[in-house]
Design an enzyme around this catalytic site. Structure first.
Site, PDB file in Angstrom:
ATOM      1  CD  GLU A  15     -12.589  -4.844  -0.560  1.00 27.49           C
ATOM      2  OE1 GLU A  15     -13.822  -4.862  -0.344  1.00 27.49           O
ATOM      3  OE2 GLU A  15     -12.055  -5.399  -1.539  1.00 27.49           O
ATOM      4  CD  GLU A  17     -13.591 -12.698  -1.044  1.00 18.00           C
ATOM      5  OE1 GLU A  17     -12.734 -13.585  -1.028  1.00 18.00           O
ATOM      6  OE2 GLU A  17     -14.799 -12.924  -1.218  1.00 18.00           O
TER       7      GLU A  17
END
Lengths: 347, 347
Positions: B172, B314
């Site tokens: 994310e 991430e």
């Protein structure tokens, strides 16, 4: 034989420059944690902010141990020979992990009680003796044997270094060798022997008590051994001596060194006692489930990359951790900086 | 939208058979530690003693957060947009690690406040809204928005599954999303909010105190939200909702699921509350340095493969840990057994 290895400490004159490169990558400051510390170490070893790892090798040294006559291992001594055959057939854990992660595996018979076909690929014969002597009664090696084993390690490391290898791991196979490792640890770290002795490949409580008693007797028998070389000669294994020699040579060559496992780390304790700067070139790959290994790492102030509760040896942890070294170099070479990517910094 | 996902628990009828295969490999019993537990889980998910991992993907969902108006993040909200551009240019950490380890990276704009060229390779636009609302004053999403974001996750996961992908990780990007993650954690685990709130990408002490006060007010404002869907709607993020949907779909498809990071793990807390068996398909990749993540993992009784003190998000930990999954499958497929290698077992 040159026991006084010429190992230089890391040149830290460009450390601030390398750290700045890491800090400017597009991530919060320090957000890649241990990978950033690894990247800095690799940059310092290779003296560039974009280090590359080339022709990685794992050297596995195998040898037998005379002390197995005293019943200190859960497996029969013949397993050393059988496992080397397994390495040569490509079926051991370390074969699998080296193939997966692109490390060249070289197996070296430095003292196995048995003969191998000499032309097997990835096999090197440098047999000093068919195993150590029973150190309950005499020194594990003569000084000449110990030096010859160390030379085997030096020679192998220098050989791959000349073939453009700049990153090297060390593994071992030798039924009984946790005993040597525990004794070297006890004498070098000064920790109580009971904290250095573990279950090896799977002793039960009674067997563990027996192992401790045997090792105490061995340590007492060789109370006069004091220098690192005296300790290695009296209490070591041929494969451990080879790793000591290999580590000293690797550090002298400014190679990145992968350290994994209770036995290989005991070799590092000896190598560091001979040349303290060896430590600068070490990447600690895995913390073993063998009880003493954590204490060894504490002594070395080392934080390993992996902690997967393994206790296999063979250098398996080196092969498993290797992709993390590649991640660290890829981060340095390929990640954008805040400026190059146009990303705002912290407010 | 089918919120009641049909997630089956693992079929354990062949577990003893798979364990036997692992135990017969040429290593002391259990000597590969956590890698053996991982191998067993992969065998159970794929229902074969020689599971393979195919077409691995990492899906990174990006979205903005209305709560950033309250000053809960160290970085300006514009960084969400800038970092997506960095992903699309290939310069972020997760790009580097995915390239290194052979994962396909797909970036999905599910709610970024800004526009991207829609034909970028590896980019999918599924924008539900230009960010969540400010949950200090209203629900972060309307129920329709939350369902649409979940559908984005389901659709993407199903899409790669149809292209023969059986292993998927979730990442994310969303400035402010540790606030949503902390609130979801607080309400689902019932741990005190102060234990759920951390420094995110780098708050100092004063900022942390402010963040805690804001989040307490938000939690009080939405005290009536009780079901997992109500909590996700009131306190979540569009990227978190997308991951929840993606995780439910991945488990329904019996895919291996890579879980990493404080925010993605908060999505798993929601997904597990909806369908408890989701947990069976999860491989926990990395324990974040973000304070609450360890507590989340404890709540899930999860032991991550890596603990490198990272706090990046991430999905970076998924990409870094992926080689260990390959090691576990290689061990199952390639390692010799005691019988096949002619190695003696323990005496």
């Amino acid at each position: 034989m040159n026991q006084t290895a010429h190992v230089s400490p890391l040149d830290r004159s460009r450390q601030a420059e390398f750290q700045q490169v890491i800090d400017q990558k597009t991530k919060p400051l320090g957000a890649l944690g241990q990978l950033e510390a690894l990247a800095l170490q690799l940059a310092l070893i290779r003296q560039t902010s974009t280090p590359t790892l080339s022709n990685p090798h794992l050297l596995v040294f195998a040898a037998d141990h005379g002390l197995t006559a005293e019943g200190v291992s859960a497996y029969p001594a013949a397993v050393t020979y059988q496992m080397v055959l397994n390495f040569l057939a490509g079926g051991a854990a370390v074969n699998v992990f080296c193939r997966q992660n692109g490390l060249q595996l070289v197996v070296c018979d430095v003292g196995v009680n048995g003969s191998f076909a000499e032309n097997a690929p990835g096999f090197v014969k440098y047999k000093v003796a068919p195993g150590t002597r029973n150190m309950r009664h005499e020194q594990a090696m003569t000084p000449d044997e110990c030096e010859a084993a160390m030379d085997a390690g030096r020679t192998l490391v220098d050989g791959v270094h000349h073939r453009d290898c700049n990153v090297i791991g060390f593994g071992e196979m030798g039924i009984g060798n946790t005993s040597s490792a525990a004794l070297l640890m006890h004498r070098i770290t000064k920790l109580p022997l009971s904290q250095c002795v573990g279950r090896g490949t799977g002793l039960d409580d009674t067997q563990l008590t027996h192992k401790l008693a045997v090792l105490q007797a061995v340590s007492d028998r060789h109370a006069d051994a004091q220098t690192p070389m005296e300790l290695l000669t009296a209490l070591g294994g041929l494969e451990i001596a080879a790793i000591v020699g290999g580590m000293l040579q690797a550090a002298q060559n400014k190679m990145v060194m992968l350290v994994d496992g209770f036995i290989a780390t005991s070799a590092l304790l000896v190598a560091q006692a001979i040349a303290p700067s060896v430590r600068d070139y070490c990447v600690f790959c895995h913390q073993s489930d063998e009880a003493g290994h954590r204490l060894m790492l504490d002594f070395l102030q080392a934080k390993p990359l992996l902690k997967l509760d393994m206790r296999l040896g063979e250098g398996s942890g080196c092969a498993l951790a290797y992709p993390l070294l590649q991640s660290a170099t890829a981060m340095l070479s390929e990640m954008a900086s805040f400026a190059s990517a146009g990303v705002s910094e912290k407010v």
